[in-house]
Design a protein around this motif. Structure first.
Motif, PDB file in Angstrom:
ATOM      1  N   SER A  58       0.651  -1.303   0.004  1.00 11.96           N
ATOM      2  CA  SER A  58       0.081   0.133   0.026  1.00 11.96           C
ATOM      3  C   SER A  58       0.874   1.347  -0.068  1.00 11.96           C
ATOM      4  O   SER A  58       0.436   2.309  -0.633  1.00 11.96           O
ATOM      5  CB  SER A  58      -1.039  -0.031   1.149  1.00 11.96           C
ATOM      6  OG  SER A  58      -0.250   0.058   2.319  1.00 11.96           O
ATOM      7  N   MET A  59       2.030   1.278   0.731  1.00 15.65           N
ATOM      8  CA  MET A  59       2.975   2.321   0.711  1.00 15.65           C
ATOM      9  C   MET A  59       3.391   2.480  -0.805  1.00 15.65           C
ATOM     10  O   MET A  59       3.586   3.888  -1.395  1.00 15.65           O
ATOM     11  CB  MET A  59       4.126   2.161   1.616  1.00 15.65           C
ATOM     12  CG  MET A  59       3.663   2.084   3.026  1.00 15.65           C
ATOM     13  SD  MET A  59       5.314   1.837   4.024  1.00 15.65           S
ATOM     14  CE  MET A  59       6.467   3.096   3.488  1.00 15.65           C
ATOM     15  N   LEU A  60       3.915   1.652  -1.617  1.00 13.87           N
ATOM     16  CA  LEU A  60       3.981   1.841  -2.975  1.00 13.87           C
ATOM     17  C   LEU A  60       2.992   2.134  -3.762  1.00 13.87           C
ATOM     18  O   LEU A  60       3.443   2.752  -4.972  1.00 13.87           O
ATOM     19  CB  LEU A  60       4.817   0.327  -3.486  1.00 13.87           C
ATOM     20  CG  LEU A  60       5.872  -0.337  -3.150  1.00 13.87           C
ATOM     21  CD1 LEU A  60       6.009  -1.559  -3.860  1.00 13.87           C
ATOM     22  CD2 LEU A  60       7.027   0.635  -3.478  1.00 13.87           C
ATOM     23  N   LYS A  61       1.746   2.177  -3.460  1.00 14.39           N
ATOM     24  CA  LYS A  61       0.757   2.750  -4.126  1.00 14.39           C
ATOM     25  C   LYS A  61       0.491   4.125  -3.582  1.00 14.39           C
ATOM     26  O   LYS A  61      -0.360   4.941  -4.061  1.00 14.39           O
ATOM     27  CB  LYS A  61      -0.497   1.828  -4.078  1.00 14.39           C
ATOM     28  CG  LYS A  61      -0.591   0.428  -4.518  1.00 14.39           C
ATOM     29  CD  LYS A  61      -1.755  -0.251  -4.402  1.00 14.39           C
ATOM     30  CE  LYS A  61      -1.577  -1.609  -4.902  1.00 14.39           C
ATOM     31  NZ  LYS A  61      -2.726  -2.632  -4.450  1.00 14.39           N
ATOM     32  N   GLY A  62       1.295   4.608  -2.516  1.00 12.70           N
ATOM     33  CA  GLY A  62       0.988   5.871  -2.433  1.00 12.70           C
ATOM     34  C   GLY A  62       0.282   6.268  -1.014  1.00 12.70           C
ATOM     35  O   GLY A  62      -0.003   7.422  -0.664  1.00 12.70           O
ATOM     36  N   ALA A 142       1.381  17.844  -8.052  1.00 13.13           N
ATOM     37  CA  ALA A 142       1.145  16.672  -8.683  1.00 13.13           C
ATOM     38  C   ALA A 142       1.718  15.444  -7.973  1.00 13.13           C
ATOM     39  O   ALA A 142       1.056  14.366  -7.601  1.00 13.13           O
ATOM     40  CB  ALA A 142       1.531  16.726 -10.114  1.00 13.13           C
ATOM     41  N   VAL A 143       3.014  15.673  -7.521  1.00 15.03           N
ATOM     42  CA  VAL A 143       3.676  14.637  -6.783  1.00 15.03           C
ATOM     43  C   VAL A 143       2.951  14.344  -5.471  1.00 15.03           C
ATOM     44  O   VAL A 143       2.745  13.313  -5.032  1.00 15.03           O
ATOM     45  CB  VAL A 143       5.063  14.973  -6.630  1.00 15.03           C
ATOM     46  CG1 VAL A 143       5.817  14.061  -5.440  1.00 15.03           C
ATOM     47  CG2 VAL A 143       5.716  14.814  -8.036  1.00 15.03           C
ATOM     48  N   CYS A 144       2.544  15.670  -4.825  1.00 13.62           N
ATOM     49  CA  CYS A 144       1.894  15.558  -3.437  1.00 13.62           C
ATOM     50  C   CYS A 144       0.833  14.849  -3.374  1.00 13.62           C
ATOM     51  O   CYS A 144       0.214  14.021  -2.691  1.00 13.62           O
ATOM     52  CB  CYS A 144       2.016  16.974  -2.841  1.00 13.62           C
ATOM     53  SG  CYS A 144       3.335  17.530  -2.391  1.00 13.62           S
ATOM     54  N   SER A 145       0.152  14.974  -4.799  1.00 16.00           N
ATOM     55  CA  SER A 145      -1.666  14.517  -4.732  1.00 16.00           C
ATOM     56  C   SER A 145      -1.479  12.986  -4.944  1.00 16.00           C
ATOM     57  O   SER A 145      -2.175  12.491  -4.803  1.00 16.00           O
ATOM     58  CB  SER A 145      -2.147  15.167  -5.738  1.00 16.00           C
ATOM     59  OG  SER A 145      -1.678  14.917  -7.028  1.00 16.00           O
ATOM     60  N   THR A 146      -0.239  12.401  -5.240  1.00 11.90           N
ATOM     61  CA  THR A 146      -0.176  10.883  -5.457  1.00 11.90           C
ATOM     62  C   THR A 146      -0.111  10.361  -4.172  1.00 11.90           C
ATOM     63  O   THR A 146      -0.095   8.981  -4.216  1.00 11.90           O
ATOM     64  CB  THR A 146       1.326  10.660  -6.461  1.00 11.90           C
ATOM     65  OG1 THR A 146       2.140  10.958  -5.919  1.00 11.90           O
ATOM     66  CG2 THR A 146       1.050  11.100  -7.505  1.00 11.90           C
TER      67      THR A 146
END
Length: 152
Positions: A58-62, A142-146
């Protein structure tokens, strides 16, 4: 030999047969206890490994809002605690980054409003700079929203 049971055979096999027939109850009970003990030990290790793997996926999925909860006698509590702390710290950093990106957007709007008194050439130069800052800020957002940060 009167009234004796005489058997002929290979000595190791005969000894094994006699031992098994004399002690079969101890062997069966001991084996059952060994299986039960092995189940408890493997559940104390395999359960936490499954939970750690699920959380890392789940961490890999953000998703940083997942917390690892282990049973009282499970192994790997130190690792789970460190992963939970890492998620909390990373979530806090992502939230701070989002807050700062929003602040940069507000500051850009304020700076644009103050360019009214400049010459046309200066305004055009500043518009290019403002546009570049906005683009970089959009990429940061955009990076933060992932990521789905944890409520810290």
């Amino acid at each position: 030999y009167d009234n004796h049971d005489l058997q002929l055979g290979n000595t190791p096999i005969m000894l094994l047969k006699k031992t098994l027939t004399a002690h079969w109850i101890f062997i069966v009970v001991g084996s059952a206890l060994l299986v039960v003990a092995a189940m408890f030990l493997t559940h104390r290790i395999a359960g936490p490994l499954f939970r750690l793997e699920k959380t890392l996926d789940s961490m890999l999925k953000g998703k940083l809002d997942d917390t690892i909860f282990l049973r009282t006698h499970d192994e790997g509590k130190d690792l789970a605690k460190k992963i939970n702390e890492f998620n909390a710290n990373l979530s806090l950093s992502v939230k701070n980054l989002q807050t700062n990106a929003d602040a940069v957007s507000d500051l850009l709007e304020q700076a644009r409003a103050k360019t009214q008194n400049l010459t046309q050439e200066q305004q055009e130069e500043l518009q290019i700079i403002f546009w570049n800052i906005e683009e970089k800020n959009k990429r940061i957002k955009a990076v933060c929203s992932t990521y789905t940060p944890k409520d810290v």
